[in-house]
Scaffold this motif. Structure first.
Motif, mmCIF file in Angstrom:
data_model
loop_
_atom_site.group_PDB
_atom_site.id
_atom_site.type_symbol
_atom_site.label_atom_id
_atom_site.label_comp_id
_atom_site.label_asym_id
_atom_site.label_seq_id
_atom_site.Cartn_x
_atom_site.Cartn_y
_atom_site.Cartn_z
ATOM 1 N N PRO A 1 0.832 -1.211 0.000
ATOM 2 C CA PRO A 1 0.000 0.000 0.000
ATOM 3 C C PRO A 1 0.859 1.250 0.000
ATOM 4 O O PRO A 1 2.029 1.231 0.401
ATOM 5 N N PRO A 2 0.304 2.369 -0.439
ATOM 6 C CA PRO A 2 1.051 3.632 -0.381
ATOM 7 C C PRO A 2 1.291 4.038 1.066
ATOM 8 O O PRO A 2 0.610 3.563 1.983
ATOM 9 N N PRO B 1 9.486 3.039 7.533
ATOM 10 C CA PRO B 1 10.138 1.760 7.224
ATOM 11 C C PRO B 1 11.519 2.003 6.625
ATOM 12 O O PRO B 1 11.757 3.004 5.961
ATOM 13 N N ASP B 2 12.440 1.064 6.886
ATOM 14 C CA ASP B 2 13.781 1.175 6.303
ATOM 15 C C ASP B 2 13.757 0.946 4.799
ATOM 16 O O ASP B 2 14.598 1.481 4.073
ATOM 17 N N ASP B 3 12.801 0.144 4.337
ATOM 18 C CA ASP B 3 12.720 -0.202 2.917
ATOM 19 C C ASP B 3 11.433 0.353 2.322
ATOM 20 O O ASP B 3 10.337 -0.072 2.689
ATOM 21 N N LEU B 4 11.585 1.293 1.406
ATOM 22 C CA LEU B 4 10.427 1.891 0.730
ATOM 23 C C LEU B 4 10.412 1.555 -0.759
ATOM 24 O O LEU B 4 9.728 2.214 -1.544
ATOM 25 N N ALA B 5 11.141 0.526 -1.152
ATOM 26 C CA ALA B 5 11.168 0.123 -2.552
ATOM 27 C C ALA B 5 9.764 -0.248 -3.016
ATOM 28 O O ALA B 5 9.000 -0.914 -2.305
ATOM 29 N N ASN B 6 9.410 0.222 -4.205
ATOM 30 C CA ASN B 6 8.112 -0.059 -4.827
ATOM 31 C C ASN B 6 6.932 0.541 -4.070
ATOM 32 O O ASN B 6 5.791 0.139 -4.285
ATOM 33 N N ARG B 7 7.218 1.507 -3.197
ATOM 34 C CA ARG B 7 6.126 2.171 -2.469
ATOM 35 C C ARG B 7 5.882 3.550 -3.051
ATOM 36 O O ARG B 7 6.812 4.309 -3.318
ATOM 37 N N GLN B 8 4.619 3.888 -3.244
ATOM 38 C CA GLN B 8 4.254 5.260 -3.575
ATOM 39 C C GLN B 8 4.171 6.042 -2.269
ATOM 40 O O GLN B 8 3.517 5.612 -1.309
ATOM 41 N N ASP C 1 14.631 13.450 0.014
ATOM 42 C CA ASP C 1 15.908 12.728 0.035
ATOM 43 C C ASP C 1 15.839 11.553 1.006
ATOM 44 O O ASP C 1 16.354 10.464 0.727
ATOM 45 N N TYR C 2 15.211 11.778 2.155
ATOM 46 C CA TYR C 2 15.062 10.737 3.166
ATOM 47 C C TYR C 2 14.319 9.533 2.593
ATOM 48 O O TYR C 2 14.686 8.376 2.821
ATOM 49 N N LEU C 3 13.277 9.799 1.814
ATOM 50 C CA LEU C 3 12.494 8.719 1.215
ATOM 51 C C LEU C 3 13.250 8.044 0.085
ATOM 52 O O LEU C 3 13.236 6.805 -0.031
ATOM 53 N N LEU C 4 13.928 8.822 -0.741
ATOM 54 C CA LEU C 4 14.680 8.245 -1.861
ATOM 55 C C LEU C 4 15.817 7.364 -1.369
ATOM 56 O O LEU C 4 16.118 6.328 -1.974
ATOM 57 N N GLU C 5 16.451 7.759 -0.276
ATOM 58 C CA GLU C 5 17.534 6.958 0.285
ATOM 59 C C GLU C 5 17.046 5.586 0.746
ATOM 60 O O GLU C 5 17.835 4.638 0.837
ATOM 61 N N GLY D 1 14.751 3.888 -0.905
ATOM 62 C CA GLY D 1 14.307 3.136 -2.065
ATOM 63 C C GLY D 1 13.068 3.638 -2.760
ATOM 64 O O GLY D 1 12.654 3.062 -3.774
ATOM 65 N N ALA D 2 12.451 4.689 -2.250
ATOM 66 C CA ALA D 2 11.253 5.219 -2.914
ATOM 67 C C ALA D 2 11.612 5.756 -4.293
ATOM 68 O O ALA D 2 12.655 6.376 -4.475
ATOM 69 N N LYS D 3 10.754 5.519 -5.261
ATOM 70 C CA LYS D 3 10.964 6.011 -6.626
ATOM 71 C C LYS D 3 9.853 6.941 -7.081
ATOM 72 O O LYS D 3 9.978 7.629 -8.080
ATOM 73 N N ASP D 4 8.739 6.928 -6.368
ATOM 74 C CA ASP D 4 7.549 7.681 -6.758
ATOM 75 C C ASP D 4 7.070 8.473 -5.542
ATOM 76 O O ASP D 4 6.510 7.906 -4.606
ATOM 77 N N VAL D 5 7.322 9.779 -5.530
ATOM 78 C CA VAL D 5 6.985 10.620 -4.379
ATOM 79 C C VAL D 5 6.104 11.771 -4.837
ATOM 80 O O VAL D 5 6.422 12.463 -5.807
ATOM 81 N N THR D 6 4.992 11.971 -4.133
ATOM 82 C CA THR D 6 4.118 13.111 -4.380
ATOM 83 C C THR D 6 4.073 13.960 -3.120
ATOM 84 O O THR D 6 3.740 13.461 -2.046
#
Length: 212
Positions: free
Chosen positions: A70-71, A118-125, A144-148, A150-155
């Motif tokens: 989930p997002p 979460p430490d891992d945000l890969a594949n999370r919106q 930057d905190y989210l991208l570090e 693993g997030a790729k899609d941030v709104t």
């Protein structure tokens, strides 16, 4: 980076009342909640979904469901908390994380003092909630905190944005990630104290009162 300014008469009306300095805190909080619901509706237009089969009382059919994982919604403390209820009314199944950040009034840089993510945000919106995009430093640090992780899609959803902050964010993000900024309006400029003009004042103080 993509900028989305929500041009809607109800958004403009509610934002006008928010700007009025005589609007009391209870009304201000209610209007932020209502305005956030309208912004969240547009901000989630590209949310990840999939087709599923269901059965109505009449027949089998296909429908739409949010994908897993989930997002995650990330309000920036403290002012971003005032936007959370409106977001959850549109997206009740989203998980919620928190980032505590404040602006150093001398350097104008963002200081992180708390996080619950979460430490891992890969594949999370990820949806970041912060009322004011002024210098952009807080939002840059948050993204930057989210991208570090693993997030790729941030709104990022903000009530107001300043041209200086938007330019700083766009320059910083570049083509590194899919970042969208959704605002009710882009105002004229920042003043000498880095407040948005005409703005609406300090959103946190107007939501929750002044804390020394």
């Amino acid at each position: 980076m993509r900028l989305q300014v929500i041009d809607h008469p109800l958004v403009a009306h509610k934002l006008t009342v928010l700007r009025e300095k005589k609007t009391p805190s209870p009304v201000f909080r209610q209007l932020v909640d209502e305005l956030m619901t309208l912004l969240a509706y547009e901000a989630t237009r590209d949310i990840n979904v999939e087709t599923i089969e269901i059965e109505t009382p009449v027949a089998k059919t296909t429908g739409t469901a949010l994908t897993d994982p989930p997002p995650i919604v990330v309000p920036i403390l403290r002012a971003g908390l005032g936007m959370l209820a409106g977001m959850q009314s549109i997206l009740p199944t989203a998980e919620v994380g928190f980032l505590g950040m404040k602006r150093d009034e001398k350097t104008l840089e963002a200081i992180t003092y708390a996080n619950r993510l979460p430490d891992d945000l890969a594949n999370r919106q990820c949806y970041v909630l912060d009322p004011m995009l002024a210098t952009g430093h807080t939002l840059i640090a948050s993204i930057d905190y989210l991208l570090e992780r693993g997030a790729k899609d941030v709104t990022a959803i903000c009530l107001l944005g300043a041209p200086e902050g938007l330019a700083a964010l766009e320059e910083h993000i570049g083509d590194r990630a899919n970042v969208t900024v959704v605002v009710a309006a882009v105002d004229e400029k920042l003043d000498e104290n880095a407040y948005i003009v005409p703005g609406l004042g300090d959103a946190g103080d107007r939501l929750y009162g002044v804390i020394d």
